[in-house]
Write an enzyme that holds these catalytic residues in place. Sequence first.
Site, PDB file in Angstrom:
ATOM      1  CD  GLU A 279      -6.810   5.734  -4.045  1.00 15.81           C
ATOM      2  OE1 GLU A 279      -6.065   5.218  -3.434  1.00 15.81           O
ATOM      3  OE2 GLU A 279      -7.772   6.647  -3.817  1.00 15.81           O
TER       4      GLU A 279
ATOM      5  CG  HIS B  54      -1.830   1.173   1.415  1.00 15.12           C
ATOM      6  ND1 HIS B  54      -2.036   2.155   2.382  1.00 15.12           N
ATOM      7  CD2 HIS B  54      -2.681   1.454   0.548  1.00 15.12           C
ATOM      8  CE1 HIS B  54      -2.926   2.826   2.354  1.00 15.12           C
ATOM      9  NE2 HIS B  54      -3.476   2.648   1.210  1.00 15.12           N
TER      10      HIS B  54
ATOM     11  CG  HIS C  33      -3.028   9.788   0.567  1.00 15.61           C
ATOM     12  ND1 HIS C  33      -3.755  10.577   1.383  1.00 15.61           N
ATOM     13  CD2 HIS C  33      -3.842   8.602   0.434  1.00 15.61           C
ATOM     14  CE1 HIS C  33      -4.878   9.753   1.772  1.00 15.61           C
ATOM     15  NE2 HIS C  33      -4.765   8.619   1.211  1.00 15.61           N
TER      16      HIS C  33
HETATM   17  O1  G3P Z   1      -6.729   2.107  -3.062  1.00 15.20           O
HETATM   18  C1  G3P Z   1      -6.899   1.600  -1.688  1.00 15.20           C
HETATM   19  C2  G3P Z   1      -6.370   2.728  -0.570  1.00 15.20           C
HETATM   20  O2  G3P Z   1      -5.224   3.383  -0.922  1.00 15.20           O
HETATM   21  C3  G3P Z   1      -7.551   3.691  -0.529  1.00 15.20           C
HETATM   22  O3  G3P Z   1      -7.365   4.638   0.543  1.00 15.20           O
HETATM   23  O4  G3P Z   1      -6.623   6.910   1.540  1.00 15.20           O
HETATM   24  O5  G3P Z   1      -5.121   4.708   1.304  1.00 15.20           O
HETATM   25  O6  G3P Z   1      -5.524   5.968  -0.527  1.00 15.20           O
HETATM   26  P1  G3P Z   1      -6.182   5.547   0.620  1.00 15.20           P
HETATM   27 MG    MG Z   2      -4.368   4.860  -2.207  1.00 17.12          MG
END
Ligand code: G3P
Ligand code: MG
Length: 247
Positions: free
Chosen positions: A112, A10, A52
Amino acid sequence: MWPYPTMIAHRGGGTVAPENTIAGLAAGLRHGYRAVEFDVMLARDGQAVVLHDPDFGRTVRASGSVTALDAAEIAKLDAGSWFGDAFRGEPVPRFEPFVAYCQAHALWMNVELKPAPGHDEATGRHVAETLRQLFRNEGQSDQLPLLSSFSPAALRAARAAAPEFARGILFRELPPDWEGQARELDVLAVHVHHAGLTAAHARAVKAAGFGLFCYTVNAPERARTLLDWGVDALCTDRIDLLRADFN
Ligand code: G3P
Ligand code: MG
């Protein structure tokens, strides 16, 4: 239905390295990961950066926001020192070299689309068009990145620009009309936070023919349960705890 890896780091390298940095990708590789999720948004000049939060301050040592600077200026900012002195000067990556690093190391990507407010369509379109260029010599669909987003508008724009990239719709919790949304957006997968997911949800998503991806799973027992329910893939911050071959 889900031709991609099961275990995904992640935000680059999870909590082992500063999020959404090349150092994070390197950490993932060191831990045996061959798949990565990261976040992309557009700078003032419409170029993409790996980040992010649209506002600086948490991970980027600066004030202001992503839409107030050009990508080249953002790429000079420090995205590492918040995490530790060893990462001081680690830059905010520009999207293209970040993808090139993944390609060079055979890291599969879940990109993403994380538009800054009001930039949903432009983000979906630009990222998809850029990926089309970067992957113009690679044909195998299971090696192409998967685009995911909480933003239906970004997903629609990505589909219009480059339909060859499969998409996933992100939810914090599965809404009652999740299936209608997923069909309307023509996605391959449903991405949902694991905490609210039940075995019945998982069965329903799989029975409807979609891939099922959970974020962000950091406990091995929970990961085991989700995979036993039929979840296809999960991303984790704990690349040091959950091995890439966990499944
Ligand atoms: O794509 C999964 C996850 O990354 C979504 O939440 O806020 O960590 O980008 P976030
Ligand atoms: Mg994400």
